[in-house]
Design a protein around this motif. Structure first.
Motif, short mmCIF file in Angstrom:
data_model
loop_
_atom_site.label_atom_id
_atom_site.label_comp_id
_atom_site.label_asym_id
_atom_site.label_seq_id
_atom_site.Cartn_x
_atom_site.Cartn_y
_atom_site.Cartn_z
N UNK A 183 50.97 38.01 72.88
CA UNK A 183 50.78 36.97 73.89
C UNK A 183 50.86 37.48 75.34
N UNK A 184 51.88 38.25 75.73
CA UNK A 184 51.94 38.69 77.13
C UNK A 184 50.69 39.46 77.56
N UNK A 185 50.22 40.37 76.73
CA UNK A 185 49.03 41.15 77.07
C UNK A 185 47.78 40.27 77.10
N UNK A 186 47.68 39.34 76.17
CA UNK A 186 46.51 38.45 76.12
C UNK A 186 46.44 37.56 77.36
N UNK A 187 47.59 37.07 77.81
CA UNK A 187 47.60 36.27 79.03
C UNK A 187 47.26 37.14 80.25
N UNK A 188 47.73 38.37 80.24
CA UNK A 188 47.40 39.28 81.34
C UNK A 188 45.90 39.57 81.36
N UNK A 189 45.29 39.67 80.17
CA UNK A 189 43.85 39.92 80.07
C UNK A 189 43.03 38.74 80.57
N UNK A 202 51.88 35.69 86.20
CA UNK A 202 51.87 34.54 85.27
C UNK A 202 51.95 34.90 83.79
N UNK A 203 51.53 36.10 83.40
CA UNK A 203 51.37 36.42 81.97
C UNK A 203 52.66 36.23 81.18
N UNK A 204 53.74 36.83 81.62
CA UNK A 204 54.99 36.73 80.88
C UNK A 204 55.52 35.30 80.87
N UNK A 205 55.34 34.60 81.99
CA UNK A 205 55.80 33.21 82.06
C UNK A 205 55.00 32.33 81.11
N UNK A 206 53.70 32.57 81.02
CA UNK A 206 52.87 31.79 80.10
C UNK A 206 53.28 32.04 78.65
N UNK A 207 53.61 33.28 78.33
CA UNK A 207 54.05 33.60 76.98
C UNK A 207 55.36 32.89 76.66
N UNK A 208 56.26 32.86 77.64
CA UNK A 208 57.54 32.16 77.44
C UNK A 208 57.32 30.66 77.29
#
Length: 513
Positions: free
Chosen positions: A431-437, A469-475
């Motif tokens: 999830x973190x990498x996918x949101x970063x992508x 935002x990536x890590x926050x979206x995963x959380x």
């Protein structure tokens, strides 16, 4: 998992398929009458159709997506009859993503038709109605989660003999095999997360009177098409027992539910042993992996042996529905491995593909164990209680995996008990990498080629940590599933065990290891 040229992956997947077949075969050691629909026994059995309809279940339509194929539709049809079933995956019953991220509410079918928030609590007061996890410390609020019973302490005494009992259950005359199979149950026990869930769910459902929720839902009209396919075995599946919270502990029902907890742990540990061989992992739960202590061959055989013993114990539960549900959980582990190995490059960018894989590999075992626990407690497959249990397990399992994937980037290896960044080393995007992508398109080619080129992992990490935002979206996605797990739990009457599961859910997404 990485693709091997020596054919080892195929062998390992094959072993899981064989074990699943053993579990299904075990169903025929018990009477099949539990699955006979007293109203209508009409069954569609056209084996030329690509979609099975043995239980008249209508699978929800969905956009094109990556789906693992374990066996052909024809082979599936030949393996089913009017007394067996093909379960609809939990991700087609319950919501995978929030609406704002494109998530959709699944169609109503047999596994999710009855979800009444009040039918199991008529005349009872529930102090936690409307509870939001965001109100508690660690998730943005000020309330103390410690007001609820500690889930692990609540079942501590019941699980104390767990290790000794399970070591006896997996004993064999072959010393090396016996030591390898017992390894996780002697020295690296972990928190016994899954057996704890089974024990607490068993206690929670014991306080609910078993009723035929299906009839009330369809108002006496048993036309399967009108409720998405409730027929055949789905009318029952419940063990023919009556139990209440006062006489639950020590009863035959309690014994079988406890044994289910052992079975679930054995399946889980077998999957860990096999995974470590395939991934060439050196450590597990802070110690050496089984194959490092012995050899690859011994580790594979130890995992196989655990699955075989689980099959025998499952048959002894004498509930054909539970045997088939748990066999499907084992099949899901295979599907997850195949999906991880063979997903087309473009699907690796899709959050839904990642979540389905997470379901197969992690959440399916928890979800099916929870519904099976309800069935062993006398509740029918399509009942409000059994559906709430599977929904709880589904969302809890996904929240657990999401938190695991977040910790892979934020926790040190000595805290996790396994190597950090292990997923990226295997070419997996979480999830973190996918949101970063989604935020940085430059990452997408790296994800699609599974970080195979030099510098790919370093660039992906640098980009992830640069994202606001990536890590926050995963959380937030983990919180979404945790809250959905709570919503499902709150359909059960309030009890100490149910409230302990609330605290357990909070712990899943606030843990640091």
């Amino acid at each position: 998992m990485r693709v091997r040229n020596n054919g080892q992956d195929g062998v390992m997947s094959g072993r899981f398929v064989v074990a699943a077949a053993v579990l299904v075969a075990a169903t025929f050691t018990t009477p099949a009458s539990a699955f006979t629909n007293p109203i209508s026994s009409g069954v569609c059995t056209d084996i030329n159709k690509s979609q099975l309809c043995m239980s008249m279940a209508v699978e929800p339509t969905a956009k094109s997506r990556s789906k693992p194929v374990v066996v052909s539709a024809e082979a599936e049809a030949l393996s089913h009859s009017s007394t067996t079933m093909k379960l609809i995956p939990s991700f087609d019953l319950f919501q995978l993503l929030p609406e704002e991220e494109g998530g959709v509410i699944p169609e109503t079918t047999s596994g999710n038709a009855v979800r009444d928030p009040n039918s199991s609590k008529i005349g009872l007061v529930d102090e936690l109605d409307g509870l939001l996890l965001s109100e508690f410390k660690g998730l943005g609020g000020n309330k103390k989660i410690e007001q609820f019973p500690d889930p692990f302490k609540m079942v501590e005494k019941e699980l104390q003999p767990f290790s000794d009992s399970i070591k006896e259950l997996v004993s064999t005359d072959q010393p090396v095999l016996s030591m390898a199979a017992k390894h996780f149950f002697e020295k690296r026990q972990g928190k016994r997360f899954r057996p704890t869930i089974v024990q607490l769910v068993a206690k929670a459902v014991s306080g609910v009177e078993a009723v035929n929720d299906v009839e009330s839902t369809v108002n006496g009209d048993h036309d399967a098409d009108k409720v998405g396919g409730i027929s055949g075995w789905e009318w029952s599946g419940a063990s023919p027992v009556k139990v209440n919270s006062e006489d639950h502990k020590g009863s035959e029902v309690w014994r079988r539910q406890a044994q289910l907890g052992q079975i679930v742990e054995m399946i889980h540990v077998a999957s860990l042993i096999h995974d470590d061989v395939l991934d060439e992992a050196d450590t597990r739960r802070g110690g050496e992996a089984v194959h490092k202590l012995y050899s690859n061959k011994v580790a594979v055989l130890a995992g196989d042996y655990l699955l075989a013993r689980a099959s025998v114990l499952l048959a002894r539960l004498e509930n054909t529905a539970v045997v088939q549900i748990m066999a499907t959980a084992l099949e899901s582990l295979v599907a997850g491995e195949i999906m991880q190995l063979k997903s087309p490059p473009k699907t690796l960018l899709e959050m839904e593909t990642y979540l389905r894989k997470s379901y197969y590999k992690t959440a399916s075992l928890i979800a099916y164990a929870c519904r099976s626990t309800a069935l062993l407690g006398g509740h029918s497959y399509a009942s409000n209680v059994a559906t709430a249990c599977e929904e709880f397990g589904f969302h809890l399992g996904l929240a657990y995996q999401l938190q695991d994937d977040i910790l892979d980037f934020t926790a040190a290896a000595n805290v996790l008990g396994k190597p950090a960044l292990a997923d990226m080393d295997l070419g997996l995007s979480t999830a973190p990498i996918l949101y970063a992508a989604q935020e940085f398109p430059m990452l997408r080619p790296l994800v699609m080629r599974r970080f195979k080129e030099k510098g790919d992992k370093e660039l992906a990490l640098e980009t992830l940590y640069k994202s606001d935002t990536a890590m926050e979206k995963a959380k937030n996605l983990a919180k979404f599933h945790a809250q959905r797990a709570i919503d499902a739990l709150l359909r059960l009457p309030q009890s100490e065990s149910r409230d302990a599961l609330v605290r357990l859910t909070h712990a899943v997404i606030t843990r640091k290891k």
